[in-house]
Design an enzyme around this catalytic site. Structure first.
Site, PDB file in Angstrom:
ATOM      1  CG  ASP A 107      -1.849   1.181   1.205  1.00 59.13           C
ATOM      2  OD1 ASP A 107      -1.403   2.303   0.899  1.00 59.13           O
ATOM      3  OD2 ASP A 107      -3.036   0.986   1.468  1.00 59.13           O
ATOM      4  CG  HIS A 108       1.336   4.411  -3.088  1.00 62.57           C
ATOM      5  ND1 HIS A 108       0.075   4.122  -3.540  1.00 62.57           N
ATOM      6  CD2 HIS A 108       1.433   5.754  -3.112  1.00 62.57           C
ATOM      7  CE1 HIS A 108      -0.552   5.252  -3.833  1.00 62.57           C
ATOM      8  NE2 HIS A 108       0.253   6.258  -3.576  1.00 62.57           N
ATOM      9  CG  HIS A 150      -4.393   4.494  -0.588  1.00 60.63           C
ATOM     10  ND1 HIS A 150      -3.411   3.531  -0.592  1.00 60.63           N
ATOM     11  CD2 HIS A 150      -4.601   4.807  -1.889  1.00 60.63           C
ATOM     12  CE1 HIS A 150      -3.045   3.276  -1.849  1.00 60.63           C
ATOM     13  NE2 HIS A 150      -3.762   4.027  -2.649  1.00 60.63           N
TER      14      HIS A 150
HETATM   15  C1  BG6 Z   1      -3.654   5.102  -6.175  1.00 64.19           C
HETATM   16  C2  BG6 Z   1      -5.003   5.235  -6.829  1.00 64.19           C
HETATM   17  O1  BG6 Z   1      -3.603   3.949  -5.374  1.00 64.19           O
HETATM   18  O2  BG6 Z   1      -3.405   6.232  -5.364  1.00 64.19           O
HETATM   19  C3  BG6 Z   1      -5.082   6.510  -7.633  1.00 64.19           C
HETATM   20  O3  BG6 Z   1      -5.234   4.119  -7.673  1.00 64.19           O
HETATM   21  C4  BG6 Z   1      -4.703   7.705  -6.793  1.00 64.19           C
HETATM   22  O4  BG6 Z   1      -6.387   6.695  -8.182  1.00 64.19           O
HETATM   23  C5  BG6 Z   1      -3.373   7.460  -6.084  1.00 64.19           C
HETATM   24  O5  BG6 Z   1      -4.591   8.824  -7.641  1.00 64.19           O
HETATM   25  C6  BG6 Z   1      -3.077   8.569  -5.089  1.00 64.19           C
HETATM   26  O6  BG6 Z   1      -1.761   8.405  -4.629  1.00 64.19           O
HETATM   27  P1  BG6 Z   1      -0.910   9.648  -4.143  1.00 64.19           P
HETATM   28  O7  BG6 Z   1       0.361   9.050  -3.647  1.00 64.19           O
HETATM   29  O8  BG6 Z   1      -0.747  10.541  -5.341  1.00 64.19           O
HETATM   30  O9  BG6 Z   1      -1.711  10.303  -3.070  1.00 64.19           O
END
Ligand code: BG6
Length: 502
Positions: free
Chosen positions: A189-190, A252
């Site tokens: 989960d990044h 997230h």
């Molecule tokens: C991704 C989603 O997991 O997270 C995207 O699939 C979203 O739709 C993105 O834009 C948001 O990531 P960050 O790091 O830009 O907040």
């Protein structure tokens, strides 16, 4: 979580195999993250990288392509000599993910790369592919004997989305666990790679003054916002399937909620942290189908103006049906049934085409009693608020009331504001550096365990079912560039509360 002492040491030797090597994630995130790790001296001397995908590239052409992208994304901070040193360790193996012969070739490429750089038999398989290939690649790796840990470790990193709903997530978990052990699976989960997300635990548990007030006695409610000013861009096809709820909430937003609400773990060991996160997710009060429409809000953006630019409605985006009922905004009122949080609502919202990109967690404390000030005819003081700004403009702000200077007693809200960049400067980061580094070191703290992923899907399952069964009445229901549909305001207004305007 990585402790600061260890981050000074390079990770151990291994070969990183990237499936989906010609895709966007590899170009935008993984290659830059490997480069940043190399620049920080955190990659082993004995590391090699093998890219795998269906496209055909010679090693040199593949390196060239990654290098060109890196130069473009990294701009000023690109160091050509440093990239060349890393590029010399990168190889490419072409193949169809369904073809056993491709894995035999990959095995040879792995053996060559490993021998040349002394990487040993430690293999990290990163599945940066469409989700439909996760099970297939794991099966093929297993069949080729590449997942058995003979003479080295084998780890599989699985990208998001992990499943499409509860059933598919459970099925994927079962399938993976038939091939490898749970401790070999690293579900990404990044958001957990973001410094400020990791800082939630440090903030809570390394400071003595916050934990005593971090509970239902002092906290009135919590608001978690993940807003994006972007629309769906080129991802219309994916988004028509997914929608805002699946795309952002069980992963997230629930990770942010879990880190905010969990009990202190006994240690920062991976399972200790994941046990506590799991307990919070399991304590979330199930949303029964009859309550779904009262406790959740969905929205879809119409045309509007974002950051001064006119933008089309979701229904006018490429690869989106002109009568699409897919949501681009989701808000939920969540209750956690445990001693710490009983009756403290957590309001969650996320959406595309909101006024700006912003992720924050706002803890709103209970108001001070009004007695004193009522007698002096002063407006009731505002409640204290602690805001953890996850991105951008990373920082933490505490809002409290202060006397406005002057002869008349007036109270005004002021902020004590800590900004990451002011204290620590900013280092180039994609958010994937820590995740890759931890995986190379076998630290799964920042990765999702099977039960955590399933718990997230279990909570949203009734919402998905009801939203699916009852089509939205009036989409689009918010203008691009606004903070979402009016119903989302009603969700809080029913409790006598309002969303923060960040
Ligand atoms: C991704 C989603 O997991 O997270 C995207 O699939 C979203 O739709 C993105 O834009 C948001 O990531 P960050 O790091 O830009 O907040």
């Amino acid at each position: 979580m990585t402790d600061p002492e260890r981050t000074k040491k390079p990770a151990g030797p291994c070969v990183v195999v990237i499936f989906g090597a010609s895709g966007d994630l590899t170009r935008r995130k993984l290659a830059p993250a490997l480069y940043n790790l190399a620049q920080a001296g955190l990659l082993s001397e004995h590391v090699a990288v093998v890219g795998f995908s269906g496209s055909s590239f010679a090693d040199e052409a593949f390196r060239q392509r990654l290098g060109d992208d890196l130069r473009r994304f990294a701009e000023a901070s690109f160091d050509a000599a440093a990239w060349d040193r890393l590029a010399a360790r990168i190889f490419y193996s072409q193949g169809d993910a369904h073809d056993p012969a491709a894995y035999a070739r990959l095995q040879q490429a792995l053996a060559r790369a490993s021998e040349r750089f002394g990487a040993g038999r430690n293999y990290l398989f990163y599945l940066a592919t469409p989700p439909s290939l996760f099970g297939e690649i794991a099966r093929q790796l297993g069949a080729a004997g590449l997942t058995s840990e003979d003479g080295g470790w084998r780890r599989i990193v699985i990208e998001k989305p992990f499943g499409h709903d509860l059933d598919s997530a459970v099925a994927l978990n079962r399938e993976l666990q038939r091939i490898v052990d749970e401790r070999q699976i690293y579900r990404i989960d990044h958001y957990l790679g973001k410094e400020t997300v990791q800082n939630i635990l440090v903030f809570r548990f390394a400071n003595g003054i916050f934990e005593p007030i971090w509970n239902r006695r002092y906290v009135d409610h919590v608001q978690i916002t993940v807003g994006e000013e972007l629309g769906v861009e080129t991802r219309g096809r994916y988004y028509e399937e997914a929608g805002a709820l699946r795309d952002m909430v069980p992963n997230h937003l629930f990770q942010l909620l879990a880190l905010t609400a969990m009990e202190p773990p006994a240690s920062f060991e991976a399972n200790a942290v994941r046990d506590e996160k799991g307990k919070v997710l399991q304590a979330i009060q199930p949303i029964v189908p009859e309550d779904v429409l009262r406790r959740t809000v969905r929205g879809q953006y119409g045309a509007g103006t974002v950051l001064g630019e006119d933008v089309p409605a979701y229904r006018g985006e490429p690869r989106v049906a002109p009568d699409s009922t897919r949501e681009t905004y989701a808000a939920l009122r969540v209750l956690i049934d445990n001693w710490r949080w009983a009756d403290v609502p957590f309001y969650l919202r996320t959406g595309k085409r909101l006024p700006k990109r912003l992720t924050e967690i706002a803890i709103q404390f209970k108001r001070a009693p009004a007695v004193l000030f009522r007698q002096s005819g002063v407006a009731r003081p505002e409640p204290n608020e602690l805001v953890l700004r996850i991105q951008p403009d990373e920082g933490i702000a505490l809002r409290f009331g202060a006397k406005v200077p002057g002869a008349v007693l007036r109270i005004g809200p002021v902020d004590m504001d800590f900004c990451y960049a002011d204290y620590f400067g900013s280092t180039p980061s994609t958010g994937y550096e820590t995740l890759l580094y931890d995986c190379m070191n076998g630290d799964a703290t920042l990765f999702q365990r099977a039960d955590n992923v399933e718990a997230g899907w279990r909570i949203v399952a009734p919402v998905l079912d009801v939203w699916n069964a009852i089509p939205p009445r009036s989409f689009p229901n918010y203008a691009a560039g606004s903070w979402g549909p009016g119903e989302a305001d009603d969700l809080l207004a029913r409790d006598g509360r309002a969303w923060r305007t960040p």
